[in-house]
Design an enzyme around this catalytic site. Structure first.
Site, PDB file in Angstrom:
ATOM      1  N   ASP A  12      66.575  72.267  13.901  1.00 58.79           N
ATOM      2  CA  ASP A  12      65.948  71.679  12.723  1.00 58.79           C
ATOM      3  C   ASP A  12      66.270  70.193  12.690  1.00 58.79           C
ATOM      4  OD1 ASP A  12      65.223  74.247  12.167  1.00 58.79           O
ATOM      5  OD2 ASP A  12      66.384  74.444  10.322  1.00 58.79           O
ATOM      6  N   ASP A  17      56.822  81.936   4.849  1.00 58.65           N
ATOM      7  CA  ASP A  17      58.157  81.725   4.282  1.00 58.65           C
ATOM      8  C   ASP A  17      58.140  82.233   2.851  1.00 58.65           C
ATOM      9  OD1 ASP A  17      58.605  80.377   6.684  1.00 58.65           O
ATOM     10  OD2 ASP A  17      57.999  78.467   5.810  1.00 58.65           O
TER      11      ASP A  17
END
Length: 256
Positions: free
Chosen positions: A8, A129
């Site tokens: 990330d 998500d």
């Protein structure tokens, strides 16, 4: 089924967020290019890359780092975060990204997802998500009014690379995946499913391996690799042996 290590990116650094909270950031490596090389050297066959700045702002802040990562490794990269236009998708394919991951636009611009999946079959993944069963957008900062299961059903007409299912409540916690939610997504999805969120041990990987025949084809692992809870090389070998044993047992069953 494959184990996919995650990187990330936030301000050019390799970080992890806790449950998607930008105020709870842990920096693991200031050199994400080196980190990508480490994961490849440990046997990764694919890299999961997320542009957190892009997810939050929609701006390609980390493009230089992304290009450097692509040049430094040979394994394919799937990239998500802030991809909200056809032009942006084409830019990423042009620099050699294997798969793009669309999130927010699957809710806000579903026709764009349809167009991209037609132009790039099996190269577009959609990230679902979810928080308490509802899809979150804009870097998980906004809650939509559509459920994760309804979105998965809507995507069945598209030729996607995968659906990446993340339970926000477990992401970055190392407390184990939301197995029930993953099974529900896999049951109704024609597209392959990649599990993400909460993986904290080899035992968690083994628990998901049981569903390899139900459409779950990959597992994204992040924080557990960085803090040493899981060794990538060991995890890949364990999963490989487990799936081989399952295949042998299945074959043996028909020979009896």
């Amino acid at each position: 089924m494959e184990i996919i290590p995650a990187i990330d990116l936030l301000n050019g650094k390799c970080v992890r967020l806790n449950q998607g909270n930008y105020n709870e950031v842990t920096k693991f490596n200031s050199d994400p290019v080196k980190q990508a090389q480490i994961w490849e050297s440990k046997g990764a066959k694919r890299l999961h890359l997320v542009d957190l700045d892009g997810a939050k702002t929609g701006e390609p802040i980390n493009d230089l780092t992304i290009k450097e990562i692509k040049k430094s490794i040979t394994i394919p990269i799937q990239l998500g975060g802030g991809i909200r236009s056809i032009d942006r998708a084409k830019e990423l394919f042009d620099i050699g990204i294997d798969r793009i991951i669309l999130g927010t636009i699957a809710i806000e611009k579903p026709e764009l997802v349809k167009d991209l999946s037609k132009e790039y079959p099996k190269r577009v993944a959609v990230g679902i998500d979810a928080k308490e069963g509802m899809v979150a957008t804009r870097g998980w900062l906004k809650q939509s009014k559509i459920s994760s299961l309804d979105l998965a059903k809507q995507l069945n007409d598209l030729d996607l690379a995968a659906i990446i299912s993340t339970d926000i409540a477990t992401d970055g916690t190392l407390k184990g995946p939301n197995v029930q939610a993953l099974r529900e997504i896999a049951e109704i999805s024609i597209n392959p499913v990649i599990a993400s969120g909460g993986i904290g041990s080899i035992a968690d990987l083994i628990s998901l391996a049981d569903f390899a025949d139900e459409g779950i084809e990959g597992i994204i692992v992040g924080r557990a690799l960085y803090d040493g809870s899981i060794d990538l090389k060991e995890a890949i070998l364990t999963l490989k042996n487990l799936l081989l044993q399952d295949a042998f047992n299945e074959k043996d069953k028909f020979l009896v």
